[in-house]
Design a protein around this motif. Structure first.
Motif, PDB file in Angstrom:
ATOM      1  N   GLU A 122       0.811  -1.224   0.000  1.00 44.96           N
ATOM      2  CA  GLU A 122       0.000   0.000   0.000  1.00 44.96           C
ATOM      3  C   GLU A 122       0.846   1.276   0.000  1.00 44.96           C
ATOM      4  N   VAL A 123       2.066   1.207  -0.501  1.00 49.83           N
ATOM      5  CA  VAL A 123       2.977   2.345  -0.488  1.00 49.83           C
ATOM      6  C   VAL A 123       2.399   3.564  -1.217  1.00 49.83           C
ATOM      7  N   LYS A 124       1.609   3.345  -2.265  1.00 49.13           N
ATOM      8  CA  LYS A 124       1.049   4.467  -3.025  1.00 49.13           C
ATOM      9  C   LYS A 124      -0.165   5.091  -2.350  1.00 49.13           C
ATOM     10  N   ASP A 125      -0.752   4.389  -1.376  1.00 50.29           N
ATOM     11  CA  ASP A 125      -1.980   4.845  -0.728  1.00 50.29           C
ATOM     12  C   ASP A 125      -1.773   5.506   0.628  1.00 50.29           C
ATOM     13  N   ARG A 126      -0.596   5.306   1.222  1.00 48.45           N
ATOM     14  CA  ARG A 126      -0.393   5.738   2.611  1.00 48.45           C
ATOM     15  C   ARG A 126       0.972   6.391   2.806  1.00 48.45           C
ATOM     16  N   ARG A 127       1.030   7.236   3.828  1.00 48.44           N
ATOM     17  CA  ARG A 127       2.310   7.764   4.310  1.00 48.44           C
ATOM     18  C   ARG A 127       2.611   7.047   5.618  1.00 48.44           C
ATOM     19  N   ARG A 128       3.865   7.067   6.020  1.00 50.98           N
ATOM     20  CA  ARG A 128       4.253   6.494   7.315  1.00 50.98           C
ATOM     21  C   ARG A 128       5.272   7.424   7.957  1.00 50.98           C
ATOM     22  N   LYS A 129       5.311   7.400   9.286  1.00 50.18           N
ATOM     23  CA  LYS A 129       6.226   8.288  10.008  1.00 50.18           C
ATOM     24  C   LYS A 129       6.467   7.734  11.410  1.00 50.18           C
ATOM     25  N   TRP A 130       7.724   7.866  11.866  1.00 45.81           N
ATOM     26  CA  TRP A 130       8.093   7.468  13.227  1.00 45.81           C
ATOM     27  C   TRP A 130       7.823   8.635  14.177  1.00 45.81           C
ATOM     28  N   PHE A 131       7.262   8.312  15.348  1.00 43.21           N
ATOM     29  CA  PHE A 131       6.933   9.294  16.377  1.00 43.21           C
ATOM     30  C   PHE A 131       7.432   8.796  17.735  1.00 43.21           C
ATOM     31  N   SER A 132       7.681   9.716  18.647  1.00 38.82           N
ATOM     32  CA  SER A 132       7.842   9.318  20.046  1.00 38.82           C
ATOM     33  C   SER A 132       6.456   8.884  20.531  1.00 38.82           C
ATOM     34  N   PRO A 133       6.363   8.095  21.605  1.00 37.94           N
ATOM     35  CA  PRO A 133       5.031   7.710  22.093  1.00 37.94           C
ATOM     36  C   PRO A 133       4.139   8.923  22.389  1.00 37.94           C
ATOM     37  N   LYS A 134       4.696   9.952  22.975  1.00 40.45           N
ATOM     38  CA  LYS A 134       3.907  11.146  23.300  1.00 40.45           C
ATOM     39  C   LYS A 134       3.400  11.838  22.032  1.00 40.45           C
ATOM     40  N   LYS A 135       4.256  11.969  21.024  1.00 42.49           N
ATOM     41  CA  LYS A 135       3.841  12.614  19.774  1.00 42.49           C
ATOM     42  C   LYS A 135       2.901  11.729  18.967  1.00 42.49           C
ATOM     43  N   ALA A 136       3.085  10.409  19.043  1.00 39.38           N
ATOM     44  CA  ALA A 136       2.155   9.492  18.380  1.00 39.38           C
ATOM     45  C   ALA A 136       0.763   9.647  18.990  1.00 39.38           C
ATOM     46  N   ALA A 137       0.705   9.719  20.316  1.00 40.31           N
ATOM     47  CA  ALA A 137      -0.581   9.896  20.996  1.00 40.31           C
ATOM     48  C   ALA A 137      -1.245  11.207  20.579  1.00 40.31           C
ATOM     49  N   ALA A 138      -0.447  12.257  20.422  1.00 42.37           N
ATOM     50  CA  ALA A 138      -1.000  13.551  20.009  1.00 42.37           C
ATOM     51  C   ALA A 138      -1.477  13.532  18.557  1.00 42.37           C
ATOM     52  N   ALA A 139      -0.903  12.657  17.739  1.00 41.94           N
ATOM     53  CA  ALA A 139      -1.224  12.626  16.308  1.00 41.94           C
ATOM     54  C   ALA A 139      -2.526  11.888  15.993  1.00 41.94           C
ATOM     55  N   VAL A 140      -2.968  10.999  16.889  1.00 44.71           N
ATOM     56  CA  VAL A 140      -4.189  10.229  16.627  1.00 44.71           C
ATOM     57  C   VAL A 140      -5.391  10.904  17.275  1.00 44.71           C
ATOM     58  N   ASP A 141      -6.581  10.561  16.781  1.00 48.11           N
ATOM     59  CA  ASP A 141      -7.813  11.218  17.240  1.00 48.11           C
ATOM     60  C   ASP A 141      -8.574  10.465  18.323  1.00 48.11           C
ATOM     61  N   ILE A 142      -8.345   9.179  18.464  1.00 51.53           N
ATOM     62  CA  ILE A 142      -9.185   8.334  19.312  1.00 51.53           C
ATOM     63  C   ILE A 142      -8.630   8.300  20.743  1.00 51.53           C
ATOM     64  N   PRO A 143      -9.438   8.716  21.735  1.00 49.86           N
ATOM     65  CA  PRO A 143      -8.939   8.811  23.120  1.00 49.86           C
ATOM     66  C   PRO A 143      -8.330   7.516  23.657  1.00 49.86           C
ATOM     67  N   GLU A 144      -8.989   6.378  23.436  1.00 50.48           N
ATOM     68  CA  GLU A 144      -8.448   5.113  23.950  1.00 50.48           C
ATOM     69  C   GLU A 144      -7.103   4.792  23.309  1.00 50.48           C
ATOM     70  N   LEU A 145      -6.969   5.080  22.017  1.00 53.40           N
ATOM     71  CA  LEU A 145      -5.706   4.827  21.319  1.00 53.40           C
ATOM     72  C   LEU A 145      -4.623   5.782  21.810  1.00 53.40           C
ATOM     73  N   LYS A 146      -4.970   7.025  22.073  1.00 54.04           N
ATOM     74  CA  LYS A 146      -4.005   7.986  22.634  1.00 54.04           C
ATOM     75  C   LYS A 146      -3.391   7.421  23.913  1.00 54.04           C
ATOM     76  N   ARG A 147      -4.238   6.869  24.772  1.00 58.05           N
ATOM     77  CA  ARG A 147      -3.769   6.330  26.057  1.00 58.05           C
ATOM     78  C   ARG A 147      -2.824   5.149  25.845  1.00 58.05           C
ATOM     79  N   ILE A 148      -3.171   4.245  24.927  1.00 58.16           N
ATOM     80  CA  ILE A 148      -2.330   3.072  24.646  1.00 58.16           C
ATOM     81  C   ILE A 148      -0.955   3.522  24.147  1.00 58.16           C
ATOM     82  N   LEU A 149      -0.936   4.477  23.229  1.00 53.64           N
ATOM     83  CA  LEU A 149       0.327   4.953  22.662  1.00 53.64           C
ATOM     84  C   LEU A 149       1.176   5.681  23.697  1.00 53.64           C
ATOM     85  N   LYS A 150       0.552   6.543  24.462  1.00 50.43           N
ATOM     86  CA  LYS A 150       1.275   7.359  25.445  1.00 50.43           C
ATOM     87  C   LYS A 150       1.910   6.510  26.536  1.00 50.43           C
TER      88      LYS A 150
END
Length: 156
Positions: A116-144
């Motif tokens: 799916e390289v043509k359909d998506r971007r990917r990026k490395w984040f720190s756990p804190k920045k990954a949590a800030a980048a997603v919209d779903i509260p439960e997922l934010k908590r898991i990442l953080k």
């Protein structure tokens, strides 16, 4: 232990489906990094996620999605880090309530080309920045709160 409620409404819970998400991570000099990819339709940052696959454990299904959506392979862990809920867009139908179960994947290889390289971007984040980048509260908590040291000796 603090529990967050799932955001699927009670009237939809009967109809909800499960998907398996990979939490691709690596440990580098400055700490843990988590790989997020974008969704196809909205281009929001998400974890690679997909439907259960016959013959594969949930962690293996999640690892397959990490390859297809983000081009990474590695060591999957049969440990569910948590769950989150969301509404999945379904073309020509009502959105589908989904519960995502998250499984860690220690990344060993990052490929330039993947399905799916043509359909998506990917990026490395720190756990804190990954949590800030997603919209779903439960997922934010898991990442953080993700801590790979707790996974020692528990690979699939």
């Amino acid at each position: 232990m603090n529990q967050l409620p799932l955001s699927i409404t009670s009237s939809s819970k009967r109809e909800s489906r499960s998907q398996f998400a990979a939490l691709p991570y690596r440990v580098v000099d400055d700490g843990v990094q988590i790989l997020l990819s974008t969704s196809r339709r909205t281009k929001r940052w998400i974890l690679p996620i997909g439907w259960p696959e016959d013959g594969l454990t949930p962690a293996q299904s999640a690892a397959r999605e990490a390859w297809e959506e983000a081009g990474v392979t590695g060591v999957p862990y049969d440990i569910c880090l948590g769950v989150y809920s969301f509404e999945k867009f379904v073309e020509d139908a009502e959105d589908l309530p989904v519960v995502g179960l998250v499984f860690p994947l220690k990344v060993k290889k990052v490929s330039r080309t993947y399905p799916e390289v043509k359909d998506r971007r990917r990026k490395w984040f720190s756990p804190k920045k990954a949590a800030a980048a997603v919209d779903i509260p439960e997922l934010k908590r898991i990442l953080k709160t993700f801590e790979p040291k707790l996974l020692k000796g528990r690979a699939a």
